[in-house]
Design an enzyme around this catalytic site. Structure first.
Site, PDB file in Angstrom:
ATOM      1  N   GLN A 100     -26.441  31.743 -25.316  1.00 52.86           N
ATOM      2  CA  GLN A 100     -25.165  31.665 -26.036  1.00 52.86           C
ATOM      3  C   GLN A 100     -24.351  30.522 -25.459  1.00 52.86           C
ATOM      4  OE1 GLN A 100     -22.652  33.285 -27.979  1.00 52.86           O
ATOM      5  NE2 GLN A 100     -21.053  32.120 -26.919  1.00 52.86           N
ATOM      6  N   THR A 101     -23.759  29.700 -26.324  1.00 51.66           N
ATOM      7  CA  THR A 101     -22.860  28.673 -25.777  1.00 51.66           C
ATOM      8  C   THR A 101     -21.791  28.265 -26.778  1.00 51.66           C
ATOM      9  OG1 THR A 101     -22.740  26.474 -24.770  1.00 51.66           O
ATOM     10  CG2 THR A 101     -24.439  26.781 -26.425  1.00 51.66           C
ATOM     11  N   ARG A 102     -20.632  27.841 -26.226  1.00 51.11           N
ATOM     12  CA  ARG A 102     -19.578  27.280 -27.069  1.00 51.11           C
ATOM     13  C   ARG A 102     -19.191  25.893 -26.556  1.00 51.11           C
ATOM     14  NH1 ARG A 102     -15.449  29.287 -23.236  1.00 51.11           N
ATOM     15  NH2 ARG A 102     -14.089  27.596 -23.847  1.00 51.11           N
TER      16      ARG A 102
ATOM     17  N   HIS B 147     -25.372  20.221 -20.806  1.00 50.89           N
ATOM     18  CA  HIS B 147     -25.762  19.079 -19.987  1.00 50.89           C
ATOM     19  C   HIS B 147     -27.033  19.437 -19.203  1.00 50.89           C
ATOM     20  CE1 HIS B 147     -22.038  17.344 -21.282  1.00 50.89           C
ATOM     21  NE2 HIS B 147     -21.395  18.432 -20.877  1.00 50.89           N
TER      22      HIS B 147
ATOM     23  N   HIS C 294     -27.462  22.966 -17.756  1.00 49.59           N
ATOM     24  CA  HIS C 294     -27.774  23.981 -18.771  1.00 49.59           C
ATOM     25  C   HIS C 294     -29.242  23.902 -19.178  1.00 49.59           C
ATOM     26  CE1 HIS C 294     -23.445  23.005 -19.411  1.00 49.59           C
ATOM     27  NE2 HIS C 294     -23.367  24.324 -19.335  1.00 49.59           N
TER      28      HIS C 294
ATOM     29  N   GLY D 151     -24.217  34.683 -18.034  1.00 50.12           N
ATOM     30  CA  GLY D 151     -23.876  33.884 -16.855  1.00 50.12           C
ATOM     31  C   GLY D 151     -22.627  34.352 -16.162  1.00 50.12           C
ATOM     32  N   ARG D 152     -22.140  33.465 -15.318  1.00 46.16           N
ATOM     33  CA  ARG D 152     -20.887  33.708 -14.610  1.00 46.16           C
ATOM     34  C   ARG D 152     -19.764  33.629 -15.639  1.00 46.16           C
ATOM     35  NH1 ARG D 152     -16.891  31.275 -12.117  1.00 46.16           N
ATOM     36  NH2 ARG D 152     -16.349  31.974 -10.019  1.00 46.16           N
ATOM     37  N   ASP D 153     -18.856  34.595 -15.617  1.00 42.69           N
ATOM     38  CA  ASP D 153     -17.678  34.591 -16.496  1.00 42.69           C
ATOM     39  C   ASP D 153     -18.051  34.391 -17.971  1.00 42.69           C
ATOM     40  OD1 ASP D 153     -14.974  34.814 -16.997  1.00 42.69           O
ATOM     41  OD2 ASP D 153     -14.590  32.670 -16.785  1.00 42.69           O
ATOM     42  N   HIS D 154     -18.997  35.188 -18.436  1.00 43.45           N
ATOM     43  CA  HIS D 154     -19.464  35.077 -19.824  1.00 43.45           C
ATOM     44  C   HIS D 154     -18.301  35.301 -20.797  1.00 43.45           C
ATOM     45  CE1 HIS D 154     -22.796  35.379 -22.815  1.00 43.45           C
ATOM     46  NE2 HIS D 154     -21.852  35.994 -23.493  1.00 43.45           N
ATOM     47  N   ALA D 155     -18.150  34.384 -21.754  1.00 44.25           N
ATOM     48  CA  ALA D 155     -17.084  34.467 -22.774  1.00 44.25           C
ATOM     49  C   ALA D 155     -15.714  34.716 -22.162  1.00 44.25           C
ATOM     50  CB  ALA D 155     -17.410  35.533 -23.821  1.00 44.25           C
TER      51      ALA D 155
ATOM     52  N   ARG E 221      11.214  30.564 -40.702  1.00 42.31           N
ATOM     53  CA  ARG E 221      11.180  29.588 -39.603  1.00 42.31           C
ATOM     54  C   ARG E 221       9.739  29.365 -39.151  1.00 42.31           C
ATOM     55  NH1 ARG E 221      16.348  29.027 -36.473  1.00 42.31           N
ATOM     56  NH2 ARG E 221      17.814  30.579 -37.224  1.00 42.31           N
TER      57      ARG E 221
ATOM     58  N   ALA F 189      12.415  25.156 -33.586  1.00 38.66           N
ATOM     59  CA  ALA F 189      11.209  25.894 -33.171  1.00 38.66           C
ATOM     60  C   ALA F 189      11.558  26.942 -32.112  1.00 38.66           C
ATOM     61  CB  ALA F 189      10.130  24.941 -32.676  1.00 38.66           C
TER      62      ALA F 189
HETATM   63  S1  PPS Z   1      13.659  26.084 -37.323  1.00 43.20           S
HETATM   64  O1  PPS Z   1      14.214  27.319 -36.748  1.00 43.20           O
HETATM   65  O2  PPS Z   1      12.901  25.342 -36.333  1.00 43.20           O
HETATM   66  O3  PPS Z   1      12.908  26.348 -38.544  1.00 43.20           O
HETATM   67  O4  PPS Z   1      14.929  25.192 -37.716  1.00 43.20           O
HETATM   68  P1  PPS Z   1      14.933  23.662 -38.223  1.00 43.20           P
HETATM   69  O5  PPS Z   1      13.968  23.461 -39.305  1.00 43.20           O
HETATM   70  O6  PPS Z   1      14.810  22.757 -37.053  1.00 43.20           O
HETATM   71  O7  PPS Z   1      16.340  23.509 -38.882  1.00 43.20           O
HETATM   72  C1  PPS Z   1      17.451  23.514 -38.092  1.00 43.20           C
HETATM   73  C2  PPS Z   1      18.605  22.799 -38.784  1.00 43.20           C
HETATM   74  O8  PPS Z   1      19.108  23.604 -39.851  1.00 43.20           O
HETATM   75  C3  PPS Z   1      20.535  23.795 -39.749  1.00 43.20           C
HETATM   76  N1  PPS Z   1      20.743  25.258 -39.794  1.00 43.20           N
HETATM   77  C4  PPS Z   1      20.440  26.179 -38.855  1.00 43.20           C
HETATM   78  N2  PPS Z   1      19.931  26.097 -37.607  1.00 43.20           N
HETATM   79  C5  PPS Z   1      19.716  27.236 -36.915  1.00 43.20           C
HETATM   80  N3  PPS Z   1      19.978  28.453 -37.377  1.00 43.20           N
HETATM   81  C6  PPS Z   1      20.503  28.609 -38.630  1.00 43.20           C
HETATM   82  N4  PPS Z   1      20.757  29.823 -39.095  1.00 43.20           N
HETATM   83  C7  PPS Z   1      20.741  27.442 -39.414  1.00 43.20           C
HETATM   84  N5  PPS Z   1      21.212  27.230 -40.667  1.00 43.20           N
HETATM   85  C8  PPS Z   1      21.187  25.903 -40.877  1.00 43.20           C
HETATM   86  C9  PPS Z   1      20.968  23.089 -38.488  1.00 43.20           C
HETATM   87  O9  PPS Z   1      21.671  21.964 -38.940  1.00 43.20           O
HETATM   88  C10 PPS Z   1      19.695  22.629 -37.795  1.00 43.20           C
HETATM   89  O10 PPS Z   1      19.684  21.232 -37.559  1.00 43.20           O
HETATM   90  P2  PPS Z   1      19.708  20.562 -36.097  1.00 43.20           P
HETATM   91  O11 PPS Z   1      19.294  19.149 -36.335  1.00 43.20           O
HETATM   92  O12 PPS Z   1      18.766  21.288 -35.182  1.00 43.20           O
HETATM   93  O13 PPS Z   1      21.140  20.667 -35.676  1.00 43.20           O
END
Ligand code: PPS
Length: 570
Positions: free
Chosen positions: A196-198, A202, A205, A290-294, A450, A477
């Site tokens: 088995q390999t992922r 070399h 092996h 082997g050692r630490d399989h998967a 989001r 994010a």
């Molecule tokens: S996310 O959470 O990553 O999907 O947000 P994003 O796409 O970066 O969008 C953020 C921008 O949308 C405006 N905005 C808000 N931000 C945060 N929370 C709420 N509820 C919200 N409503 C509108 C805001 O201007 C963010 O822009 P930036 O440039 O970050 O200031």
């Protein structure tokens, strides 16, 4: 319980309908609810339908699921260590009931099978993670999958196969269990040891597998996983070309390669048992562990998830039930004075050993450094270098994350211009606001929306990165798990540099360029990040920047220096 006594024999549960029955099922499927299979479910269903997961005859129903999770046993008592489940969304689950039949389709809409729902149930995902993976740490890829990708409802029941999933690549190396068994019969291979390999293979092996086969007087089946492996692994196209090159280094007629469309879970000991049962179904008599399989690597405290020999120990406990014999892996090392590989425990005291770890190999590929012939075959390394050029020729993503008003967009713009001045790669800026106007115009700010927004950004960035460009992303994010999904997606195709713009909320709020914080405080905007919606700080970003005292120009300059240090810019 020992259902498969005969080498290359025993019953295989092949679940395909034939002829008229398949046509009738296709016609019937037009009028029933339809579920589009995910990538992992596509792997699982292929293995279920062709008998590789015998004795299963469908996705697990609740009673079998509980038995497998708790005791690694189906309700019949048969040993089966891995829950094979059809997870679906709440919305879809609401539209179907027990005793209904549903159509299961590939991403193009092709009908693969129908499933008669025997049970619809809501799993306790935390209990599943703890029992099956021994942990609920999100650093485990299967735990992460369970929590962030798998649907919340499972549908179990018997499958009727209509059409095998289509593969357009390496057709000559794809075989079902019955095809492999027939080949073994034809070649007169009575004893076959599977490897088995992922990973790319070399010289070590080659030595190990050849010795294992010689030791147990068996032929060798190199059986690499080409379904889903650990995020960040070398893609299977590259690996398969490497395996084909390696095959020339075994004595003729002794060894073959076949591709396994398995979706690995990286479950260590349980996974080893599962892998062995699968290879038994493919007609193998022996299986190298082997050692630490998967093993999935380290948990979020830097500790390994499983002990290095846990898999071998678990295999030993079930020897009587497995009907396939484990060949424990000997760690092979290169002994310089003898100019050959030897099992580590046989090396004479004081002899000089040479080794290159996986991390060191990646470093050398990344930096375009020499990889010696004692380590691997030049034609294998040449294949690897084609798809793993040094970092200076790879694409990468700079992923900014931080509160609204933290300075992400301004730094991102400055960075874009500086990178364009340096030249060499096309640069695309996926700014939060810009993405929301174009890619995600219909989305709001719920957690679900989001996440969708970030995954879309991640998808576009991964395509840019894969094609050698630079993607600069600048969304808020706010959720760690979604950022990890994006990291996994992009890390596999190029560089991923996460920059946490860690400007404190007080500073962001005092800037309040768009007046949004004031509105959020006044309750006019609901669910505003940092006010009444969480921002989960990155635990381990490549960089952290606080713009309280730093100009955008200097911040962008620091990132350029980091990119130079990482080798993306020369
Ligand atoms: S996310 O959470 O990553 O999907 O947000 P994003 O796409 O970066 O969008 C953020 C921008 O949308 C405006 N905005 C808000 N931000 C945060 N929370 C709420 N509820 C919200 N409503 C509108 C805001 O201007 C963010 O822009 P930036 O440039 O970050 O200031």
């Amino acid at each position: 319980m020992g259902a498969f006594k005969e080498p290359h024999g025993g019953e295989l549960k092949i679940l395909y309908l034939e002829g008229q029955a398949a046509d009738d099922e296709k016609a019937h499927a037009r009028d029933i609810p339809s579920w589009d299979l995910t990538m992992r479910q596509m792997c699982d269903i292929e293995m279920l339908l062709n008998g590789a997961f015998s004795p299963l005859d469908g996705f697990l129903e609740e009673e079998d699921y509980n038995g497998v999770v708790k005791d690694m046993r189906l309700s019949s008592g048969i040993l089966w260590p891995m829950p094979i489940t059809l997870d679906v969304s709440e919305e879809f689950a609401e539209t179907v009931n027990e005793a209904d039949k549903i159509a299961l389709r590939d991403p193009e809409g092709v009908l693969i099978a129908t499933l008669k729902i025997g049970s619809k149930y809501r799993p306790d995902k935390n209990a599943e993670a703890l029992a099956v993976f021994g942990s609920n740490d999100e650093a485990h890829p299967a735990v992460h999958y369970l929590n962030s990708q798998a649907g919340d409802v499972y549908l179990g029941g018997k499958l009727c196969g209509v059409e095998p999933p289509t593969h357009y690549d390496f057709k000559h190396l794809r075989d079902s269990p019955s095809q492999i068994r027939a080949q073994f019969e034809k070649l007169g291979w009575r004893r076959v040891v599977a490897f088995q390999t992922r990973n790319p293979m070399h010289r070590a092996h080659q030595e190990l597998t050849f010795r294992a086969a010689t030791e147990v007087e068996a032929n060798l089946l190199i059986h690499p996983v080409v379904g889903m492996t650990k995020p960040g692994d070398v893609d299977h196209f590259t690996r398969v070309r490497c395996y084909e090159k390696l095959l020339d280094h075994y004595p003729e007629q002794t060894t073959s390669v076949s591709l396994l469309p398995l979706a690995m879970r990286m479950a260590g000991p349980r996974e080893a048992l599962w892998h062995a049962l699968i290879r038994k179904n493919y007609g193998c008599t022996h299986f190298i562990v082997g050692r630490d399989h998967a093993g999935p690597g380290n948990d979020s405290n830097g500790e390994p998830f499983y002990g290095p020999y846990d898999a071998q120990e678990l295999m030993n406990q079930y020897t009587d039930e497995l009907d396939i014999t484990m060949v424990p892996f000997k760690n092979m090392v290169y002994v310089e004075d003898r100019a050959e590989y030897q099992p580590q425990e046989e090396v004479a005291d004081g002899a000089k050993i040479l080794q290159i770890s996986g991390t060191e190999l990646r470093r050398r590929l990344r930096e375009g450094l020499d990889i010696p012939e004692w380590f691997s075959y030049p034609e294998v390394i040449a294949e690897l270098r084609k798809t793993h050029p040094p970092r200076a020729r790879q694409g990468f993503t700079v992923f900014f994350t931080g509160l609204s008003g933290s300075g992400k967009s301004t730094i991102a713009n400055a960075l874009m211009v500086k990178l364009m001045e340096l030249g060499g790669r096309q640069v695309t800026l996926l700014d939060g606001d810009v993405v929301r106007k174009n890619l995600s115009s219909e989305l709001g700010f719920s957690k679900e929306h989001r996440d969708l927004n970030i995954l879309r950004i991640g998808y576009v960035a991964s395509e840019i990165t894969k094609n050698g460009g630079v993607a600069i992303c600048a969304p808020i994010a706010p959720y760690a798990s979604t950022r990890k999904s994006v990291r996994d997606l992009i890390g596999g195709v190029g560089g991923f540099v996460e920059v946490h713009v860690a400007t404190p909320i007080e500073v962001c709020e005092s800037r309040d360029r768009k007046g949004l914080y004031a509105k959020a405080r006044a309750g006019l905007i609901k669910g505003f990040t940092g006010i009444d919606d969480p921002y989960e700080e990155p635990a381990d970003p490549e960089m952290r920047i606080d713009t309280t005292e730093l100009t955008p120009d200097l911040a962008a300059h620091r990132i350029i220096i980091k990119l130079e240090q990482l080798g993306f810019i020369r």
